[in-house]
Scaffold this motif. Sequence first.
Motif, mmCIF file in Angstrom:
data_model
loop_
_atom_site.group_PDB
_atom_site.id
_atom_site.type_symbol
_atom_site.label_atom_id
_atom_site.label_comp_id
_atom_site.label_asym_id
_atom_site.label_seq_id
_atom_site.Cartn_x
_atom_site.Cartn_y
_atom_site.Cartn_z
ATOM 1 N N ASP A 1 0.841 -1.194 0.000
ATOM 2 C CA ASP A 1 0.000 0.000 0.000
ATOM 3 C C ASP A 1 0.877 1.244 0.000
ATOM 4 O OD1 ASP A 1 -2.308 -1.512 0.082
ATOM 5 O OD2 ASP A 1 -2.386 -1.499 2.278
ATOM 6 N N LYS A 2 0.557 2.162 -0.910
ATOM 7 C CA LYS A 2 1.290 3.424 -0.970
ATOM 8 C C LYS A 2 0.504 4.494 -0.226
ATOM 9 C CE LYS A 2 3.515 2.751 -5.434
ATOM 10 N NZ LYS A 2 3.708 3.329 -6.758
ATOM 11 N N SER A 3 1.221 5.471 0.275
ATOM 12 C CA SER A 3 0.572 6.587 0.957
ATOM 13 C C SER A 3 -0.102 7.484 -0.088
ATOM 14 C CB SER A 3 1.592 7.395 1.745
ATOM 15 O OG SER A 3 2.414 8.139 0.859
ATOM 16 N N PHE A 4 -0.963 8.364 0.398
ATOM 17 C CA PHE A 4 -1.617 9.327 -0.488
ATOM 18 C C PHE A 4 -0.580 10.118 -1.269
ATOM 19 C CE2 PHE A 4 -2.947 13.683 -1.244
ATOM 20 C CZ PHE A 4 -4.059 13.485 -2.031
ATOM 21 N N GLU A 5 0.458 10.605 -0.576
ATOM 22 C CA GLU A 5 1.485 11.416 -1.233
ATOM 23 C C GLU A 5 2.245 10.627 -2.289
ATOM 24 O OE1 GLU A 5 2.039 14.656 -1.184
ATOM 25 O OE2 GLU A 5 0.332 14.846 0.154
ATOM 26 N N GLU A 6 2.538 9.358 -2.025
ATOM 27 C CA GLU A 6 3.236 8.527 -3.018
ATOM 28 C C GLU A 6 2.355 8.307 -4.245
ATOM 29 O OE1 GLU A 6 6.103 5.736 -0.264
ATOM 30 O OE2 GLU A 6 3.947 5.293 -0.324
ATOM 31 N N ASN A 7 1.076 8.036 -4.031
ATOM 32 C CA ASN A 7 0.155 7.858 -5.159
ATOM 33 C C ASN A 7 -0.006 9.145 -5.953
ATOM 34 O OD1 ASN A 7 -0.495 5.122 -4.910
ATOM 35 N ND2 ASN A 7 -2.024 5.553 -3.348
ATOM 36 N N ASP A 23 3.155 9.678 -8.034
ATOM 37 C CA ASP A 23 3.167 8.756 -9.178
ATOM 38 C C ASP A 23 2.212 9.213 -10.268
ATOM 39 O OD1 ASP A 23 5.022 7.216 -7.854
ATOM 40 O OD2 ASP A 23 3.605 5.610 -7.340
ATOM 41 N N GLN A 24 1.009 9.634 -9.865
ATOM 42 C CA GLN A 24 0.000 10.069 -10.839
ATOM 43 C C GLN A 24 0.451 11.327 -11.577
ATOM 44 O OE1 GLN A 24 -2.951 8.484 -11.467
ATOM 45 N NE2 GLN A 24 -3.460 9.945 -13.058
ATOM 46 N N LEU A 25 0.999 12.295 -10.852
ATOM 47 C CA LEU A 25 1.361 13.577 -11.459
ATOM 48 C C LEU A 25 2.666 13.536 -12.240
ATOM 49 C CD1 LEU A 25 0.270 15.938 -8.569
ATOM 50 C CD2 LEU A 25 -0.887 15.566 -10.758
ATOM 51 N N THR A 26 3.465 12.506 -12.087
ATOM 52 C CA THR A 26 4.724 12.410 -12.831
ATOM 53 C C THR A 26 4.723 11.279 -13.846
ATOM 54 O OG1 THR A 26 5.695 11.069 -11.069
ATOM 55 C CG2 THR A 26 6.099 13.448 -10.976
ATOM 56 N N SER A 27 3.574 10.675 -14.104
ATOM 57 C CA SER A 27 3.534 9.528 -15.009
ATOM 58 C C SER A 27 3.402 9.908 -16.485
ATOM 59 C CB SER A 27 2.392 8.580 -14.623
ATOM 60 O OG SER A 27 1.138 9.231 -14.771
ATOM 61 N N ALA A 28 3.023 11.127 -16.790
ATOM 62 C CA ALA A 28 2.899 11.552 -18.183
ATOM 63 C C ALA A 28 4.278 11.610 -18.833
ATOM 64 C CB ALA A 28 2.222 12.919 -18.261
ATOM 65 N N ALA A 61 6.215 14.814 -18.041
ATOM 66 C CA ALA A 61 6.083 15.286 -16.658
ATOM 67 C C ALA A 61 7.449 15.458 -16.006
ATOM 68 C CB ALA A 61 5.243 14.302 -15.854
ATOM 69 N N THR A 62 7.501 16.385 -15.060
ATOM 70 C CA THR A 62 8.718 16.623 -14.289
ATOM 71 C C THR A 62 8.383 16.541 -12.799
ATOM 72 O OG1 THR A 62 8.376 19.009 -14.100
ATOM 73 C CG2 THR A 62 9.558 18.227 -16.061
ATOM 74 N N GLU A 63 9.404 16.551 -11.976
ATOM 75 C CA GLU A 63 9.194 16.546 -10.529
ATOM 76 C C GLU A 63 8.398 17.769 -10.082
ATOM 77 O OE1 GLU A 63 9.884 14.320 -8.008
ATOM 78 O OE2 GLU A 63 10.275 12.972 -9.674
ATOM 79 N N GLU A 64 8.579 18.884 -10.778
ATOM 80 C CA GLU A 64 7.863 20.112 -10.429
ATOM 81 C C GLU A 64 6.343 19.933 -10.549
ATOM 82 O OE1 GLU A 64 7.722 24.205 -12.637
ATOM 83 O OE2 GLU A 64 9.546 24.095 -11.416
ATOM 84 N N ASP A 65 5.903 19.051 -11.429
ATOM 85 C CA ASP A 65 4.472 18.801 -11.585
ATOM 86 C C ASP A 65 3.851 18.237 -10.310
ATOM 87 O OD1 ASP A 65 4.518 19.666 -14.238
ATOM 88 O OD2 ASP A 65 4.984 17.656 -14.970
ATOM 89 N N ALA A 66 4.635 17.574 -9.490
ATOM 90 C CA ALA A 66 4.138 16.970 -8.251
ATOM 91 C C ALA A 66 4.361 17.870 -7.035
ATOM 92 C CB ALA A 66 4.808 15.616 -8.036
#
Length: 69
Positions: A4-10, A13-18, A21-26
């Motif tokens: 199970d991943k935490s909310f922040e980890e999920n 992952d969602q915001l950097t999967s495109a 995408a960059t780290e700044e997107d998350a």
Amino acid sequence: MSDDKSFEENRHDQLTSAPKATEEDAAPRFDVSHHDGVTRIDVRDDAAVRPGPGQGDPAAEEDVPLSEK
């Protein structure tokens, strides 16, 4: 050990999967604080994406409060 991943980890992952995408997107966009039973949500000053009209939108240049529009 749990998968199970935490909310922040999920969220990360969602915001950097495109593909582009960059780290700044998350990066965080809101600050949430709790005081005396009241929850306050503020848009961070350094948020790359902010609510409201964006650059180039004539409404962004107007200095008229929303209550007067």
